[in-house]
Design a protein around this motif. Structure first.
Motif, PDB file in Angstrom:
ATOM      1  N   LYS A  62       0.795  -1.232   0.000  1.00 37.07           N
ATOM      2  CA  LYS A  62       0.000   0.000   0.000  1.00 37.07           C
ATOM      3  C   LYS A  62       0.826   1.280   0.000  1.00 37.07           C
ATOM      4  CE  LYS A  62      -4.121  -1.983   0.371  1.00 37.07           C
ATOM      5  NZ  LYS A  62      -5.183  -1.800  -0.651  1.00 37.07           N
ATOM      6  N   GLY A  63       2.143   1.149   0.087  1.00 37.60           N
ATOM      7  CA  GLY A  63       2.990   2.329   0.016  1.00 37.60           C
ATOM      8  C   GLY A  63       3.027   3.180   1.262  1.00 37.60           C
ATOM      9  N   PHE A  64       2.769   2.606   2.417  1.00 38.72           N
ATOM     10  CA  PHE A  64       2.883   3.371   3.658  1.00 38.72           C
ATOM     11  C   PHE A  64       4.354   3.716   3.896  1.00 38.72           C
ATOM     12  CE2 PHE A  64      -1.388   2.175   4.048  1.00 38.72           C
ATOM     13  CZ  PHE A  64      -1.982   2.877   5.088  1.00 38.72           C
ATOM     14  N   ASN A  65       4.608   4.914   4.428  1.00 40.35           N
ATOM     15  CA  ASN A  65       5.995   5.361   4.518  1.00 40.35           C
ATOM     16  C   ASN A  65       6.443   5.789   5.912  1.00 40.35           C
ATOM     17  OD1 ASN A  65       4.482   7.700   4.568  1.00 40.35           O
ATOM     18  ND2 ASN A  65       5.180   8.429   2.562  1.00 40.35           N
ATOM     19  N   ALA A  66       5.659   5.501   6.943  1.00 39.70           N
ATOM     20  CA  ALA A  66       6.091   5.805   8.307  1.00 39.70           C
ATOM     21  C   ALA A  66       5.419   4.861   9.284  1.00 39.70           C
ATOM     22  CB  ALA A  66       5.786   7.258   8.670  1.00 39.70           C
ATOM     23  N   VAL A  67       6.185   4.447  10.298  1.00 47.13           N
ATOM     24  CA  VAL A  67       5.676   3.639  11.405  1.00 47.13           C
ATOM     25  C   VAL A  67       5.822   4.467  12.674  1.00 47.13           C
ATOM     26  CG1 VAL A  67       5.919   1.497  12.718  1.00 47.13           C
ATOM     27  CG2 VAL A  67       6.423   1.520  10.254  1.00 47.13           C
ATOM     28  N   VAL A  68       4.733   4.593  13.414  1.00 49.62           N
ATOM     29  CA  VAL A  68       4.726   5.372  14.656  1.00 49.62           C
ATOM     30  C   VAL A  68       4.311   4.447  15.793  1.00 49.62           C
ATOM     31  CG1 VAL A  68       3.744   7.344  15.871  1.00 49.62           C
ATOM     32  CG2 VAL A  68       4.116   7.473  13.402  1.00 49.62           C
ATOM     33  N   VAL A  69       5.055   4.470  16.882  1.00 49.66           N
ATOM     34  CA  VAL A  69       4.742   3.621  18.026  1.00 49.66           C
ATOM     35  C   VAL A  69       4.416   4.481  19.237  1.00 49.66           C
ATOM     36  CG1 VAL A  69       6.144   1.690  17.208  1.00 49.66           C
ATOM     37  CG2 VAL A  69       7.185   3.432  18.681  1.00 49.66           C
ATOM     38  N   GLU A  70       3.759   3.877  20.210  1.00 47.63           N
ATOM     39  CA  GLU A  70       3.423   4.569  21.455  1.00 47.63           C
ATOM     40  C   GLU A  70       4.675   4.636  22.323  1.00 47.63           C
ATOM     41  OE1 GLU A  70       0.609   3.780  25.324  1.00 47.63           O
ATOM     42  OE2 GLU A  70      -0.142   3.059  23.391  1.00 47.63           O
ATOM     43  N   GLY A  71       5.550   5.565  21.958  1.00 45.24           N
ATOM     44  CA  GLY A  71       6.819   5.727  22.663  1.00 45.24           C
ATOM     45  C   GLY A  71       7.267   7.169  22.586  1.00 45.24           C
ATOM     46  N   ASP A  72       8.241   7.527  23.412  1.00 42.33           N
ATOM     47  CA  ASP A  72       8.726   8.903  23.444  1.00 42.33           C
ATOM     48  C   ASP A  72       9.533   9.230  22.191  1.00 42.33           C
ATOM     49  OD1 ASP A  72       7.605   9.675  25.905  1.00 42.33           O
ATOM     50  OD2 ASP A  72       9.196   8.642  26.993  1.00 42.33           O
ATOM     51  N   TRP A  73       9.469  10.498  21.795  1.00 45.41           N
ATOM     52  CA  TRP A  73      10.130  10.925  20.568  1.00 45.41           C
ATOM     53  C   TRP A  73      11.648  10.723  20.588  1.00 45.41           C
ATOM     54  CZ3 TRP A  73       8.991  12.173  15.670  1.00 45.41           C
ATOM     55  CH2 TRP A  73       9.996  12.806  14.912  1.00 45.41           C
ATOM     56  N   PRO A  74      12.390  11.163  21.615  1.00 45.18           N
ATOM     57  CA  PRO A  74      13.854  11.083  21.519  1.00 45.18           C
ATOM     58  C   PRO A  74      14.402   9.669  21.303  1.00 45.18           C
ATOM     59  CG  PRO A  74      13.243  12.663  23.196  1.00 45.18           C
ATOM     60  CD  PRO A  74      11.970  11.942  22.804  1.00 45.18           C
ATOM     61  N   PRO A  75      14.020   8.662  22.106  1.00 43.47           N
ATOM     62  CA  PRO A  75      14.576   7.336  21.845  1.00 43.47           C
ATOM     63  C   PRO A  75      14.101   6.741  20.526  1.00 43.47           C
ATOM     64  CG  PRO A  75      12.906   7.213  23.562  1.00 43.47           C
ATOM     65  CD  PRO A  75      13.176   8.660  23.322  1.00 43.47           C
ATOM     66  N   CYS A  76      12.857   7.017  20.159  1.00 44.17           N
ATOM     67  CA  CYS A  76      12.354   6.469  18.902  1.00 44.17           C
ATOM     68  C   CYS A  76      13.016   7.131  17.699  1.00 44.17           C
ATOM     69  CB  CYS A  76      10.837   6.606  18.825  1.00 44.17           C
ATOM     70  SG  CYS A  76       9.951   5.516  19.965  1.00 44.17           S
ATOM     71  N   PHE A  77      13.416   8.409  17.846  1.00 44.19           N
ATOM     72  CA  PHE A  77      14.126   9.044  16.738  1.00 44.19           C
ATOM     73  C   PHE A  77      15.495   8.408  16.543  1.00 44.19           C
ATOM     74  CE2 PHE A  77      16.486  12.293  14.430  1.00 44.19           C
ATOM     75  CZ  PHE A  77      15.596  12.533  13.384  1.00 44.19           C
ATOM     76  N   GLU A  78      16.094   7.889  17.612  1.00 49.06           N
ATOM     77  CA  GLU A  78      17.340   7.148  17.449  1.00 49.06           C
ATOM     78  C   GLU A  78      17.107   5.897  16.607  1.00 49.06           C
ATOM     79  OE1 GLU A  78      20.340   8.282  18.254  1.00 49.06           O
ATOM     80  OE2 GLU A  78      19.241  10.083  18.872  1.00 49.06           O
ATOM     81  N   LEU A  79      15.949   5.276  16.767  1.00 43.51           N
ATOM     82  CA  LEU A  79      15.614   4.125  15.916  1.00 43.51           C
ATOM     83  C   LEU A  79      15.355   4.573  14.489  1.00 43.51           C
ATOM     84  CD1 LEU A  79      13.337   2.024  18.301  1.00 43.51           C
ATOM     85  CD2 LEU A  79      15.754   1.666  17.736  1.00 43.51           C
ATOM     86  N   ASN A  80      14.802   5.763  14.299  1.00 43.15           N
ATOM     87  CA  ASN A  80      14.635   6.303  12.949  1.00 43.15           C
ATOM     88  C   ASN A  80      15.996   6.465  12.281  1.00 43.15           C
ATOM     89  OD1 ASN A  80      12.937   7.712  10.835  1.00 43.15           O
ATOM     90  ND2 ASN A  80      14.319   9.396  11.385  1.00 43.15           N
ATOM     91  N   ARG A  81      16.956   6.996  13.025  1.00 43.49           N
ATOM     92  CA  ARG A  81      18.314   7.106  12.490  1.00 43.49           C
ATOM     93  C   ARG A  81      18.875   5.725  12.150  1.00 43.49           C
ATOM     94  NH1 ARG A  81      19.637  11.454  17.144  1.00 43.49           N
ATOM     95  NH2 ARG A  81      19.611  13.372  15.895  1.00 43.49           N
ATOM     96  N   TYR A  82      18.587   4.760  13.021  1.00 40.26           N
ATOM     97  CA  TYR A  82      19.093   3.397  12.811  1.00 40.26           C
ATOM     98  C   TYR A  82      18.515   2.776  11.542  1.00 40.26           C
ATOM     99  CZ  TYR A  82      19.936  -1.581  13.661  1.00 40.26           C
ATOM    100  OH  TYR A  82      20.306  -2.895  13.529  1.00 40.26           O
ATOM    101  N   VAL A  83      17.204   2.831  11.362  1.00 41.31           N
ATOM    102  CA  VAL A  83      16.595   2.155  10.213  1.00 41.31           C
ATOM    103  C   VAL A  83      16.920   2.856   8.906  1.00 41.31           C
ATOM    104  CG1 VAL A  83      14.706   1.214  11.595  1.00 41.31           C
ATOM    105  CG2 VAL A  83      14.358   3.370  10.365  1.00 41.31           C
ATOM    106  N   LYS A  84      17.341   4.124   8.977  1.00 40.97           N
ATOM    107  CA  LYS A  84      17.724   4.858   7.764  1.00 40.97           C
ATOM    108  C   LYS A  84      19.235   4.835   7.526  1.00 40.97           C
ATOM    109  CE  LYS A  84      13.667   7.865   7.663  1.00 40.97           C
ATOM    110  NZ  LYS A  84      13.153   9.246   7.695  1.00 40.97           N
ATOM    111  N   GLY A  85      19.955   4.065   8.361  1.00 44.66           N
ATOM    112  CA  GLY A  85      21.393   3.905   8.155  1.00 44.66           C
ATOM    113  C   GLY A  85      22.214   5.114   8.529  1.00 44.66           C
ATOM    114  N   LYS A  86      21.707   5.968   9.418  1.00 45.32           N
ATOM    115  CA  LYS A  86      22.388   7.219   9.758  1.00 45.32           C
ATOM    116  C   LYS A  86      23.110   7.181  11.089  1.00 45.32           C
ATOM    117  CE  LYS A  86      19.201  10.134   7.111  1.00 45.32           C
ATOM    118  NZ  LYS A  86      18.214  11.250   7.184  1.00 45.32           N
ATOM    119  N   ALA A  87      22.845   6.194  11.906  1.00 43.78           N
ATOM    120  CA  ALA A  87      23.482   6.121  13.228  1.00 43.78           C
ATOM    121  C   ALA A  87      23.350   4.707  13.778  1.00 43.78           C
ATOM    122  CB  ALA A  87      22.837   7.126  14.197  1.00 43.78           C
ATOM    123  N   HIS A  88      24.239   4.391  14.725  1.00 47.72           N
ATOM    124  CA  HIS A  88      24.180   3.131  15.489  1.00 47.72           C
ATOM    125  C   HIS A  88      24.367   1.897  14.599  1.00 47.72           C
ATOM    126  CE1 HIS A  88      22.601   5.795  18.542  1.00 47.72           C
ATOM    127  NE2 HIS A  88      21.534   6.063  17.804  1.00 47.72           N
TER     128      HIS A  88
END
Length: 419
Positions: A62-88
């Motif tokens: 279906k072409g969905f382009n974002a996953v949002v979880v019931e979690g705080d922004w700062p730690p989840c943004f670290e996972l965003n960096r991780y899944v995009k190959g930018k950190a960790h």
């Protein structure tokens, strides 16, 4: 009435064994841009499994382009960096999750069931151009100190000396709360130690300083969102000491606004998958208690603001099994029994209709499934043999959700951190 409901369940429910059994849901979702994937507990492995299967299909088909979880922004943004190959990239994901989610309730995102979800998104992103990579975010409101620290770092990078001084003064004024947001709420309410005016003033100045920015990237978006979270988190924790629905509703409207901001950031064609609890997603107007007491939730607000054709709500239920929870807030996690659902509840009726995993899709006019009957809801805190009656919500099932997945027997998630 009971037999009529059981007969209707058997007539309408489809067995759920493999991801192929989700295809009717894909057909129902069509081009709807917001899909809310619920859960009946905060610690059952099967809910993670089926939300993962749904997430993969929504992204690939279906072409969905974002996953949002019931979690705080700062730690989840670290996972965003991780899944995009930018950190960790050199960090083991299990280790990273332990570091990021080392606070209560750590098991909700710090569990083994989340590892394949995050790794799959990372692998899927590997061959995509930067602008098409799938994002991974948290939309909760609780990270007052963490987001304020991020705002200070942002302002230091931009050499905004006046605003850095403002932000550090707020931080200093919060010291008496010992990084405990509940203490801050009490201090603000009863001892005149509120930083509300200063936080609002800082937020408005940060917004004003960024008004000319165009075509921002992930890191600039992160700066913007941390300021937004800082402002709303202060409101949320300050309201903890008050009675009534305000505290809950501040969180709800923040989480909805976060969804909208993420959709705007991802562009006109954005589609977003959100993971959270049934209590947040299943339309509050279809329960008996929440509307009477003034409580709203994400499902209700999005339906009201965007229209029912712009959001799809998938609920979950279970009959019995085991779950990870704790007996009180900030108490150690433990594996708890989920006793057989109480007689006459939706969860028990679904079991009596056939003790198997099933998918139910609802239509517009559902005289049977719109009957108000209790449905179980287990949160991070659970005391099954003391207050079991408190874990049920009178629910008009087909009005609350667009569809429901029933898992008859559930297993606990596997926490990454010890008790």
């Amino acid at each position: 009435m009971k037999q009529q409901i059981i007969d209707e369940i058997n007539k309408r429910a489809k067995p759920l064994h493999t991801s192929q059994d989700l295809e009717p849901l894909m057909d129902e979702i069509g081009e709807i841009p917001i899909v809310l994937l619920g859960e009946a507990t905060h610690g059952s492995a099967e809910f993670y499994k089926w939300r993962f299967e749904m997430t993969k299909k929504l992204i690939v088909e279906k072409g969905f382009n974002a996953v949002v979880v019931e979690g705080d922004w700062p730690p989840c943004f670290e996972l965003n960096r991780y899944v995009k190959g930018k950190a960790h990239q050199d960090t083991d994901l299990k280790t990273l999750l332990k570091q990021l989610f080392n606070y209560y309730p750590s098991w909700v995102l710090g569990n083994e069931e989340m590892i394949p979800v995050i790794e799959w998104v990372k692998d899927y992103n590997r061959e995509l151009p930067e602008e098409e990579k799938i994002g991974f975010y948290g939309n909760d409101v609780k990270s007052l100190w963490e987001s304020l620290e991020e705002v200070i770092r942002y302002l230091e990078r931009t050499e905004s000396d006046e605003l850095v001084a403002m932000a550090k003064m707020i931080y200093a004024n919060l010291e008496s709360s010992q990084r405990n947001p509940q203490i801050y709420g009490l201090n603000a309410m009863f001892f005149g130690q509120s930083v509300a005016e200063d936080v609002e003033a800082l937020y408005q100045k940060v917004v004003e300083s960024r008004k000319d920015l165009k075509d921002i990237d992930d890191e600039q978006f992160n700066d913007e969102i941390n300021a937004f979270v800082m402002r709303n988190s202060e409101r949320y924790w300050r309201s903890m000491a008050t009675e009534g629905p305000d505290n809950w509703n501040i969180r709800v409207y923040h989480m909805v606004d976060m969804i909208y901001r993420l959709m705007e950031y991802h562009g006109e064609q954005s589609k977003i998958i959100v993971w959270g609890h049934n209590t947040h997603f299943g339309d509050a107007r279809a329960t008996e208690g929440m509307p009477l007491e003034g409580f709203v939730n994400e499902g209700q607000v999005i339906r009201e603001q965007k229209g029912e054709d712009q959001v799809y709500i998938l609920g979950f239920s279970t009959y019995s099994g085991e779950v990870i929870a704790s007996t009180a807030w900030n108490e150690p996690l433990q594996v708890m029994e989920v006793p057989p659902a109480v007689e006459g509840s939706w969860d028990a009726l679904l079991h009596e209709a056939g003790a198997e995993d099933r998918l139910l899709i609802f239509g517009k006019d559902e005289p049977v499934f719109s009957t108000s009957i209790p449905q179980r809801a287990i949160g991070a805190v659970y005391r099954p043999h003391e207050v079991e009656y408190q874990t049920y919500v009178a629910t008009r099932l087909s009005d609350r959700y667009n569809a429901l997945i029933h898992i008859d027997q559930t297993r606990p998630v596997k926490p990454l951190l010890p008790k």
